[in-house]
Every structure is written in structure tokens, then in C-alpha cells.
Design a protein around this motif. Structure first.
Motif, PDB file in Angstrom:
ATOM      1  N   UNK A 246      -4.617   1.755 -11.724  1.00 21.21           N
ATOM      2  CA  UNK A 246      -5.206   1.167 -10.523  1.00 21.21           C
ATOM      3  C   UNK A 246      -5.747   2.252  -9.607  1.00 21.21           C
ATOM      4  N   UNK A 247      -6.923   1.986  -9.017  1.00 33.21           N
ATOM      5  CA  UNK A 247      -7.483   2.809  -7.960  1.00 33.21           C
ATOM      6  C   UNK A 247      -7.310   2.061  -6.637  1.00 33.21           C
ATOM      7  N   UNK A 248      -6.734   2.719  -5.639  1.00 38.67           N
ATOM      8  CA  UNK A 248      -6.585   2.124  -4.314  1.00 38.67           C
ATOM      9  C   UNK A 248      -7.430   2.909  -3.317  1.00 38.67           C
ATOM     10  N   UNK A 249      -8.301   2.212  -2.627  1.00 34.06           N
ATOM     11  CA  UNK A 249      -9.111   2.860  -1.609  1.00 34.06           C
ATOM     12  C   UNK A 249      -8.250   3.179  -0.394  1.00 34.06           C
ATOM     13  N   UNK A 250      -8.481   4.328   0.213  1.00 30.37           N
ATOM     14  CA  UNK A 250      -7.692   4.740   1.375  1.00 30.37           C
ATOM     15  C   UNK A 250      -8.159   3.972   2.598  1.00 30.37           C
TER      16      UNK A 250
END
Length: 233
Positions: A101-105
Motif C-alpha cells: 500500500x502507498x499512503x499519501x502524506x
């Protein structure tokens, strides 16, 4: 808000910050904490009512289940290779070399959590649930639920304490709120759907905390002042 003292900001795309992840361990350990809490209450009440264990067979069965859960936690910790990679725009959760998973800051998503984030995600539901649990505990359940909640936090804190001490051989930098939530929890169909994953950062020593803090400071976010959650999210 405080900004990094470095003259040249670090390029996290070229030089990402990579740390170990322990989310799976703590997700499974949640059940250990819950079982230990119920078992503790049962033993205390047995001694208060009978002066000894009224149902030793039940206690033995619970202890066996507890032992199995401890073994599973240790197995998952040793077997699974989890990492969290911080790049300029995203925080990536990696398991066995695969990005899950990629989580945007995003500042509004960040939370500091005392315990393991399992059930409740939104802040509104948090307050509603808190009030409901207190009313149910006082009126319908005669304090039983409140006892469980108390021991969940007690054993949860003890688990964090032991885990931190075993990893670092000291308590420098230990925090009662060792998790940072960076996004809403998600589940992995290939694993157990009941275990939310890929959204928690466990702060496992003082250096890691400083490295993570430096990363967020470069985005004008001081993690010392983000919102704190005191329930399970």
C-alpha cells in the motif's frame, strides 16, 4: 511550526527512509491482550468469590490458548519481513519485498495512538462509541465491560513495554503512545480480513522517532503535536 535545521533538505525520493514494520505482530497481539484481559478478570473474580480458582480447567484452557497466541506472535515476527518506506509524497508499506500500500502524506490523517487501532476509524464514531461503552458498562453490564477495557489498556501498555525493552535493551525514548496512524486502516484479502493493516507505524526506538520526526518536519508537520487517540483508533 519548527522546521528542519538542515540547510539542504533530504531528497526522500533519492534517499528514502526505510524502517522495520511490526504491524502484523501487534495486530495478532491484540487478541492476546484481549484474552489476557478476560483471563485476568476471571481469576480475580474467582479469588474474590471462592478464595481460589473456581474453574481451574477453564483457566488451563485459556492459558493454552494464550500460549498458542504467543507462539503465533513470535512466529509472525520472525518469519515476516515488513518494512515502511518514506518517500517525498508517499509512505509505502512493504511485505516480503512487495509494496502492499502507498499512503499519501496528509496532515488530517495523522494520529498518535496509545493502543492498537482495530475497530473505530472516525473521530465522531470514537466519541459516540466511548459514551455508549460507558453507559452500557454502567447500566447493562455492571462494570464488566469497563473492567475489560481497563485491563486491555493495562496489558496493552505492558506488551508495548516488554517489546520495546526486548528490542532496545533499555527504555530510552519509550513512549506510552508508540503508534502513528498515517491513513485509514485497510485489509488484505489474501490474509485475514478481520485484521486491519498497512496504516500504522510502530516507533521502536528513539532514533527511529527522530528520523520519522525529521521526515515530517520537512513537510512542516511536527508529530509531537498531532492529535492523540485514546480508544482503539
Amino acid at each position: 511550526m519548527e522546521i528542519s535545521n538542515k540547510q539542504k533538505p533530504r531528497d526522500y525520493d533519492k534517499e528514502p527512509l526505510v524502517i522495520n514494520g511490526y504491524e502484523k505482530f501487534f495486530a495478532i497481539a491484540w487478541y492476546l491482550v484481549l484474552l489476557f484481559s478476560v483471563l485476568t478478570i476471571a481469576i480475580i473474580e474467582d479469588f474474590m468469590e471462592c478464595g481460589s480458582l473456581c474453574s481451574p480447567k477453564g483457566v488451563v484452557m485459556n492459558l493454552v490458548m494464550l500460549g498458542i497466541l504467543i507462539a503465533i506472535c513470535i512466529f509472525k515476527l520472525i518469519r515476516s519481513k515488513q518494512q515502511i518506506r518514506f518517500t517525498d509524497r508517499y509512505i509505502g508499506f512493504i511485505e516480503n519485498g512487495v509494496v502492499k500500500r502507498f499512503c499519501k502524506v496528509e496532515f488530517d490523517e495523522l494520529r498518535r495512538s496509545f493502543s492498537i487501532d482495530v475497530f473505530i476509524s472516525s473521530e465522531i464514531l470514537q466519541y459516540i462509541c466511548n459514551l455508549s461503552l460507558m453507559i452500557m458498562g454502567l447500566i447493562a453490564l455492571k462494570w464488566e465491560l469497563l473492567k475489560i477495557i481497563f485491563f486491555i489498556y493495562l496489558w496493552g501498555f505492558f506488551l508495548n513495554f516488554i517489546f520495546y525493552l526486548s528490542m532496545n535493551k533499555n527504555l530510552k525514548g519509550f513512549r506510552a503512545m508508540p503508534f502513528i496512524r498515517v491513513a485509514e486502516p485497510t485489509t488484505n484479502p489474501g490474509y485475514h480480513n478481520i485484521l486491519p493493516r498497512y496504516y500504522l507505524i510502530y516507533i521502536y526506538n528513539d532514533k527511529i522517532y527522530n528520523d520519522i520526526k525529521e521526515y515530517f518536519l520537512q513537510k512542516n508537520i511536527n508529530i509531537d503535536y498531532i492529535k492523540k487517540n485514546y480508544l482503539f483508533a
